[in-house]
Design a protein around this motif. Structure first.
Motif, mmCIF file in Angstrom:
data_model
loop_
_atom_site.group_PDB
_atom_site.id
_atom_site.type_symbol
_atom_site.label_atom_id
_atom_site.label_comp_id
_atom_site.label_asym_id
_atom_site.label_seq_id
_atom_site.Cartn_x
_atom_site.Cartn_y
_atom_site.Cartn_z
ATOM 1 N N THR A 1 60.180 14.337 84.896
ATOM 2 C CA THR A 1 61.404 13.748 85.418
ATOM 3 C C THR A 1 61.418 12.252 85.198
ATOM 4 N N THR A 2 62.592 11.717 85.033
ATOM 5 C CA THR A 2 62.802 10.275 84.941
ATOM 6 C C THR A 2 63.797 9.886 86.010
ATOM 7 N N ALA A 3 63.372 9.040 86.920
ATOM 8 C CA ALA A 3 64.226 8.641 88.047
ATOM 9 C C ALA A 3 64.761 9.876 88.784
ATOM 10 N N GLY A 4 63.913 10.906 88.882
ATOM 11 C CA GLY A 4 64.290 12.106 89.623
ATOM 12 C C GLY A 4 65.148 13.080 88.865
ATOM 13 N N HIS A 5 65.420 12.853 87.584
ATOM 14 C CA HIS A 5 66.290 13.724 86.797
ATOM 15 C C HIS A 5 65.492 14.434 85.711
ATOM 16 N N LEU A 6 65.825 15.692 85.467
ATOM 17 C CA LEU A 6 65.206 16.441 84.383
ATOM 18 C C LEU A 6 65.737 15.953 83.040
ATOM 19 N N PRO A 7 65.009 16.215 81.952
ATOM 20 C CA PRO A 7 65.524 15.868 80.621
ATOM 21 C C PRO A 7 66.913 16.465 80.404
ATOM 22 N N ALA B 1 58.152 14.402 75.480
ATOM 23 C CA ALA B 1 58.292 13.618 74.249
ATOM 24 C C ALA B 1 59.158 14.356 73.229
ATOM 25 N N PHE B 2 58.954 15.666 73.103
ATOM 26 C CA PHE B 2 59.739 16.453 72.146
ATOM 27 C C PHE B 2 61.207 16.491 72.550
ATOM 28 N N LEU B 3 61.495 16.714 73.830
ATOM 29 C CA LEU B 3 62.883 16.793 74.282
ATOM 30 C C LEU B 3 63.596 15.452 74.130
ATOM 31 N N ALA B 4 62.875 14.354 74.354
ATOM 32 C CA ALA B 4 63.477 13.036 74.149
ATOM 33 C C ALA B 4 63.823 12.823 72.679
ATOM 34 N N TRP B 5 62.940 13.286 71.804
ATOM 35 C CA TRP B 5 63.199 13.177 70.358
ATOM 36 C C TRP B 5 64.405 14.023 69.966
ATOM 37 N N CYS B 6 64.499 15.241 70.510
ATOM 38 C CA CYS B 6 65.628 16.117 70.214
ATOM 39 C C CYS B 6 66.943 15.512 70.692
ATOM 40 N N GLU B 7 66.904 14.898 71.859
ATOM 41 C CA GLU B 7 68.120 14.273 72.398
ATOM 42 C C GLU B 7 68.605 13.159 71.467
ATOM 43 N N GLU B 8 67.656 12.355 70.967
ATOM 44 C CA GLU B 8 68.019 11.288 70.033
ATOM 45 C C GLU B 8 68.550 11.855 68.719
ATOM 46 N N ALA B 9 68.077 13.059 68.353
ATOM 47 C CA ALA B 9 68.523 13.693 67.111
ATOM 48 C C ALA B 9 69.856 14.408 67.277
#
Length: 319
Positions: A8-14, A51-59
């Protein structure tokens, strides 16, 4: 669970998980909370997935269901360039297991990581730095047995050297896991996979443990952790179990104070003990049993006797 903090980031899921709705988000969290029992594996998998989900979001991937094998392959290729092969393979394993779990839960239609191959990796020789017997002896002798910290550190390092204990198993011990049987001191180690492993103590380890238990006054607290933190400003043991990161920092500090040039870690003592045992006539099969290895192939990675042969041959280059 602290291991779930990376999820989580600031209490939120990816964002890709949130896009799956409440049922998908719950299934995602259950993978880490209920499907993975080992805290180290849970932490490593969580970091890889985030890390993978953050990369996918950017893609520009919209949701977990939209993840394709091409996305996984591209990310693993990037991991292979930036990290070691074992790290890339571990991160691919995290994605495979996660998507398997999501497929069974009917969150995604197919496992996007199933067809992706990781980098080739064959290991014939371990990379863990080891100490020569004289160096290990010098380190143990350098510890001040007049202080609780010195008694604790000598007992912990001695346990890893003489019983081939993993640092995780050593730090999970309670005071009652040091016990007498057949007039000898034994230790009970709680290894990976909830496996219980019992070992008689070497005479030196027996001395270190007795001195630690008596000097630190731990015998009256059998259910308490065996290896504990030191209270800030007091120099006395607390009732908090020593974290693995603290043990690593302690080893680095003690090795530097003893003048050791070899950059060692917690696992070095396991390799040092196994190598010393084999050099003194021990068998690979018995070493595997003592180290609680399922296969002697794993034990061979800790056998550093061939290093000496290599060094001898190098010295033949007389120029």
């Amino acid at each position: 669970m602290n291991e779930l903090a990376p999820l989580t980031t600031a209490g939120h899921l990816p964002a890709l998980v949130a896009a799956c709705g409440e049922r998908g988000a719950l299934r995602f969290l259950e993978f880490f909370a209920s499907n993975i029992r080992n805290p180290n594996t849970r932490r490593a998998y969580a970091q890889a997935v985030v890390a993978f989900l953050a990369w996918c979001e950017e893609a520009g991937v919209a949701s977990l269901a939209a993840v394709q094998p091409l996305h996984v392959a591209a990310w693993i290729e990037m991991q292979t360039r930036e990290h070691s092969a074992p790290t890339a393979k571990q991160r691919l394993a995290a994605l495979r297991h996660l998507f398997d779990w999501l497929v069974v839960g009917q969150v995604v239609p197919a496992n996007a990581a199933a067809s992706v191959r990781g980098p080739a990796h064959r290991v014939k020789r371990g990379k863990t730095p080891v100490l020569a017997p004289a160096e290990a002896r010098a380190l143990l002798d350098s510890l001040d047995a007049a202080t609780p910290a010195g008694l604790r550190d000598r007992a912990l390092i001695g346990l890893m050297v003489y019983s081939f204990a993993r640092i995780g198993a050593a730090l999970a011990m309670r005071v009652e896991d040091v016990y007498v049987q057949n007039r000898r001191l034994w230790v009970r180690l709680h290894e990976k996979g909830s496996k219980r492993h019992e070992m008689p103590c070497h005479r030196n380890l027996e001395e270190y443990l007795h001195a630690y238990l008596d000097g630190a006054g731990l015998r009256g607290d059998p259910k308490g952790p065996l290896f504990r933190t030191i209270g800030r400003g007091t120099g006395k043991l607390t009732r908090t179990a020593m974290p693995q990161a603290n043990a690593y920092a302690m080893v680095q500090r003690r090795a530097a104070a003893a003048g050791l040039a070899t950059r060692i870690g917690n696992h070095s003592f396991r390799a040092t003990g196994i190598t010393a045992y084999l050099k003194n006539g021990g068998t690979l099969e018995k070493a595997a049993a003592m180290a609680n290895h399922a296969s002697t192939r794993t034990t061979q990675l800790y056998d550093r006797r061939p290093d000496e042969v290599t060094l001898d041959e190098v010295e033949r280059v007389l120029i």
